[in-house]
Design a protein around this motif. Structure first.
Motif, PDB file in Angstrom:
ATOM      1  N   ALA A 148       0.809  -1.216   0.000  1.00  0.00           N
ATOM      2  CA  ALA A 148       0.000   0.000   0.000  1.00  0.00           C
ATOM      3  C   ALA A 148       0.847   1.274   0.000  1.00  0.00           C
ATOM      4  O   ALA A 148       0.530   2.230  -0.715  1.00  0.00           O
ATOM      5  CB  ALA A 148      -0.935   0.001   1.211  1.00  0.00           C
ATOM      6  N   ALA A 149       1.897   1.314   0.804  1.00  0.00           N
ATOM      7  CA  ALA A 149       2.688   2.539   0.920  1.00  0.00           C
ATOM      8  C   ALA A 149       3.234   2.975  -0.434  1.00  0.00           C
ATOM      9  O   ALA A 149       3.141   4.145  -0.810  1.00  0.00           O
ATOM     10  CB  ALA A 149       3.830   2.333   1.912  1.00  0.00           C
ATOM     11  N   VAL A 150       3.772   2.044  -1.177  1.00  0.00           N
ATOM     12  CA  VAL A 150       4.365   2.354  -2.475  1.00  0.00           C
ATOM     13  C   VAL A 150       3.298   2.599  -3.533  1.00  0.00           C
ATOM     14  O   VAL A 150       3.349   3.582  -4.283  1.00  0.00           O
ATOM     15  CB  VAL A 150       5.307   1.218  -2.921  1.00  0.00           C
ATOM     16  CG1 VAL A 150       5.780   1.438  -4.356  1.00  0.00           C
ATOM     17  CG2 VAL A 150       6.503   1.122  -1.982  1.00  0.00           C
ATOM     18  N   GLU A 151       2.303   1.725  -3.593  1.00  0.00           N
ATOM     19  CA  GLU A 151       1.325   1.800  -4.676  1.00  0.00           C
ATOM     20  C   GLU A 151       0.369   2.982  -4.536  1.00  0.00           C
ATOM     21  O   GLU A 151       0.052   3.651  -5.522  1.00  0.00           O
ATOM     22  CB  GLU A 151       0.541   0.493  -4.757  1.00  0.00           C
ATOM     23  CG  GLU A 151       1.399  -0.723  -5.081  1.00  0.00           C
ATOM     24  CD  GLU A 151       2.194  -0.552  -6.371  1.00  0.00           C
ATOM     25  OE1 GLU A 151       1.652   0.046  -7.335  1.00  0.00           O
ATOM     26  OE2 GLU A 151       3.345  -1.001  -6.414  1.00  0.00           O
ATOM     27  N   PHE A 152      -0.098   3.275  -3.325  1.00  0.00           N
ATOM     28  CA  PHE A 152      -0.981   4.427  -3.143  1.00  0.00           C
ATOM     29  C   PHE A 152      -0.247   5.729  -3.439  1.00  0.00           C
ATOM     30  O   PHE A 152      -0.783   6.642  -4.066  1.00  0.00           O
ATOM     31  CB  PHE A 152      -1.547   4.447  -1.725  1.00  0.00           C
ATOM     32  CG  PHE A 152      -2.725   3.536  -1.520  1.00  0.00           C
ATOM     33  CD1 PHE A 152      -3.467   3.073  -2.592  1.00  0.00           C
ATOM     34  CD2 PHE A 152      -3.103   3.131  -0.251  1.00  0.00           C
ATOM     35  CE1 PHE A 152      -4.556   2.233  -2.415  1.00  0.00           C
ATOM     36  CE2 PHE A 152      -4.194   2.295  -0.053  1.00  0.00           C
ATOM     37  CZ  PHE A 152      -4.911   1.844  -1.132  1.00  0.00           C
ATOM     38  N   ASP A 153       1.009   5.820  -2.972  1.00  0.00           N
ATOM     39  CA  ASP A 153       1.788   7.026  -3.256  1.00  0.00           C
ATOM     40  C   ASP A 153       2.004   7.187  -4.761  1.00  0.00           C
ATOM     41  O   ASP A 153       1.943   8.302  -5.289  1.00  0.00           O
ATOM     42  CB  ASP A 153       3.135   6.978  -2.533  1.00  0.00           C
ATOM     43  CG  ASP A 153       3.004   7.239  -1.037  1.00  0.00           C
ATOM     44  OD1 ASP A 153       1.930   7.711  -0.615  1.00  0.00           O
ATOM     45  OD2 ASP A 153       3.972   6.970  -0.302  1.00  0.00           O
ATOM     46  N   ALA A 154       2.258   6.089  -5.451  1.00  0.00           N
ATOM     47  CA  ALA A 154       2.449   6.157  -6.905  1.00  0.00           C
ATOM     48  C   ALA A 154       1.169   6.618  -7.597  1.00  0.00           C
ATOM     49  O   ALA A 154       1.217   7.382  -8.572  1.00  0.00           O
ATOM     50  CB  ALA A 154       2.878   4.785  -7.435  1.00  0.00           C
ATOM     51  N   MET A 155       0.013   6.173  -7.102  1.00  0.00           N
ATOM     52  CA  MET A 155      -1.259   6.614  -7.682  1.00  0.00           C
ATOM     53  C   MET A 155      -1.441   8.120  -7.518  1.00  0.00           C
ATOM     54  O   MET A 155      -1.848   8.818  -8.459  1.00  0.00           O
ATOM     55  CB  MET A 155      -2.418   5.877  -7.015  1.00  0.00           C
ATOM     56  CG  MET A 155      -2.504   4.400  -7.314  1.00  0.00           C
ATOM     57  SD  MET A 155      -3.889   3.633  -6.414  1.00  0.00           S
ATOM     58  CE  MET A 155      -3.428   1.910  -6.523  1.00  0.00           C
ATOM     59  N   LEU A 156      -1.148   8.623  -6.332  1.00  0.00           N
ATOM     60  CA  LEU A 156      -1.305  10.058  -6.087  1.00  0.00           C
ATOM     61  C   LEU A 156      -0.349  10.868  -6.959  1.00  0.00           C
ATOM     62  O   LEU A 156      -0.728  11.889  -7.536  1.00  0.00           O
ATOM     63  CB  LEU A 156      -1.058  10.369  -4.613  1.00  0.00           C
ATOM     64  CG  LEU A 156      -2.058   9.795  -3.608  1.00  0.00           C
ATOM     65  CD1 LEU A 156      -1.711  10.259  -2.198  1.00  0.00           C
ATOM     66  CD2 LEU A 156      -3.483  10.178  -3.956  1.00  0.00           C
ATOM     67  N   GLN A 157       0.893  10.426  -7.052  1.00  0.00           N
ATOM     68  CA  GLN A 157       1.868  11.141  -7.873  1.00  0.00           C
ATOM     69  C   GLN A 157       1.477  11.111  -9.340  1.00  0.00           C
ATOM     70  O   GLN A 157       1.592  12.108 -10.049  1.00  0.00           O
ATOM     71  CB  GLN A 157       3.257  10.525  -7.677  1.00  0.00           C
ATOM     72  CG  GLN A 157       3.822  10.735  -6.282  1.00  0.00           C
ATOM     73  CD  GLN A 157       5.107   9.969  -6.055  1.00  0.00           C
ATOM     74  OE1 GLN A 157       5.720   9.464  -7.005  1.00  0.00           O
ATOM     75  NE2 GLN A 157       5.526   9.853  -4.808  1.00  0.00           N
ATOM     76  N   GLY A 158       0.978   9.964  -9.802  1.00  0.00           N
ATOM     77  CA  GLY A 158       0.563   9.858 -11.191  1.00  0.00           C
ATOM     78  C   GLY A 158      -0.633  10.731 -11.504  1.00  0.00           C
ATOM     79  O   GLY A 158      -0.733  11.302 -12.592  1.00  0.00           O
ATOM     80  N   ALA A 159      -1.537  10.863 -10.539  1.00  0.00           N
ATOM     81  CA  ALA A 159      -2.747  11.653 -10.762  1.00  0.00           C
ATOM     82  C   ALA A 159      -2.485  13.145 -10.779  1.00  0.00           C
ATOM     83  O   ALA A 159      -3.252  13.914 -11.358  1.00  0.00           O
ATOM     84  CB  ALA A 159      -3.783  11.325  -9.695  1.00  0.00           C
ATOM     85  N   THR A 160      -1.392  13.569 -10.155  1.00  0.00           N
ATOM     86  CA  THR A 160      -1.127  15.008 -10.034  1.00  0.00           C
ATOM     87  C   THR A 160       0.191  15.429 -10.668  1.00  0.00           C
ATOM     88  O   THR A 160       0.666  16.530 -10.417  1.00  0.00           O
ATOM     89  CB  THR A 160      -1.122  15.413  -8.551  1.00  0.00           C
ATOM     90  OG1 THR A 160      -0.102  14.672  -7.857  1.00  0.00           O
ATOM     91  CG2 THR A 160      -2.474  15.121  -7.900  1.00  0.00           C
TER      92      THR A 160
END
Length: 241
Positions: A131-143
């Motif tokens: 979760a730590a890596v994948e959720f952060d990657a989602m947020l970075q990709g979205a913004t």
């Protein structure tokens, strides 16, 4: 994965007390191969009816110990043993897990049944989401192309699963204040991710149609902030045609 013949045979042998070291090592190799294909998972574990992990991919934990030989939580084991059918699964609550280095995450579980066609549950398989890596990657990709945008993942209880906002810690809590725009009855926004400080100013009815507001009056539900509540009209949010 729960239907993999080798894993079913291993857990059946564990239940019978005749599992071999070679069988456990083969199960580990299978899990390693699967984990290599699905990199969003921290690790995969297979455990017996007592909840004891007998095989795992990437078994080395952050403290240097091995995941093999440890046990899953008692509430999780009870839920897995009660699963009905091969398509059923159990997801743990958002909580810290030693299987993810002590970080909060979700772990997905399925029951593993005996290979002889019987419906007997002989153990289970756990899939640990990174979760730590994948959720952060989602947020970075979205913004990535929106430098002024701040984002958070929160669950229904207000727990922060991931955040790009300074001061809003992951695994902390965020209580939506009564002045925050998602509450719909809001007058202003003071959420830490609000870049304007007064995200929405609500009116009882849409403003008069003008050249600048024609897209707003044309489609009330396209307001990016209050699209799910067309009766509330945001005068300051941006509109899309």
């Amino acid at each position: 994965m729960a239907l993999t013949p080798e894993l079913r045979a291993l857990l059946a042998d564990e239940a019978a007390g005749c599992a071999s070291t070679a069988d456990r090592e083969e199960a580990c190799r299978i899990l390693e191969h699967i984990n290599g294909l699905y990199t969003v998972y921290t690790r995969l574990v297979v455990y017996d009816r007592e909840g004891r992990i007998v095989a795992a991919s990437r078994p080395a934990l952050t403290d240097g110990a091995s995941a093999i030989g440890t046990r899953i939580e008692s509430d999780t084991l009870a839920a897995v043993l009660a699963l009905q059918g091969s398509q059923a699964y159990h997801v743990t609550p958002w909580r810290e897990s030693a299987l993810d280095g002590g970080r909060a995450t979700y772990v997905y579980h399925a029951a593993v049944r005996a290979p002889d066609g019987a419906d007997l549950v002989v153990g289970g398989i756990g899939i640990v989401f990174n979760a730590a890596v994948e959720f952060d990657a989602m947020l970075q990709g979205a913004t990535a192309d929106k430098p002024q945008t701040r984002t958070v993942f929160v669950d229904r209880a207000g727990r922060v699963l991931a955040s790009s906002v300074a001061g809003v810690a992951r695994a902390g809590t965020w209580t939506c204040p009564p002045t925050c725009w998602p509450c719909r009855a809001a007058r202003a926004c003071r959420a830490p991710w609000c870049t304007t400080g007064t995200t929405a100013s609500w009116a009882a009815r849409p403003p008069a149609a003008t050249a600048s507001s024609r897209s707003a009056t044309a489609t009330a539900t396209t307001c990016w902030r209050c699209r799910s509540n067309p009766s509330a009209w945001c005068r300051t949010a941006r509109w899309t045609p």
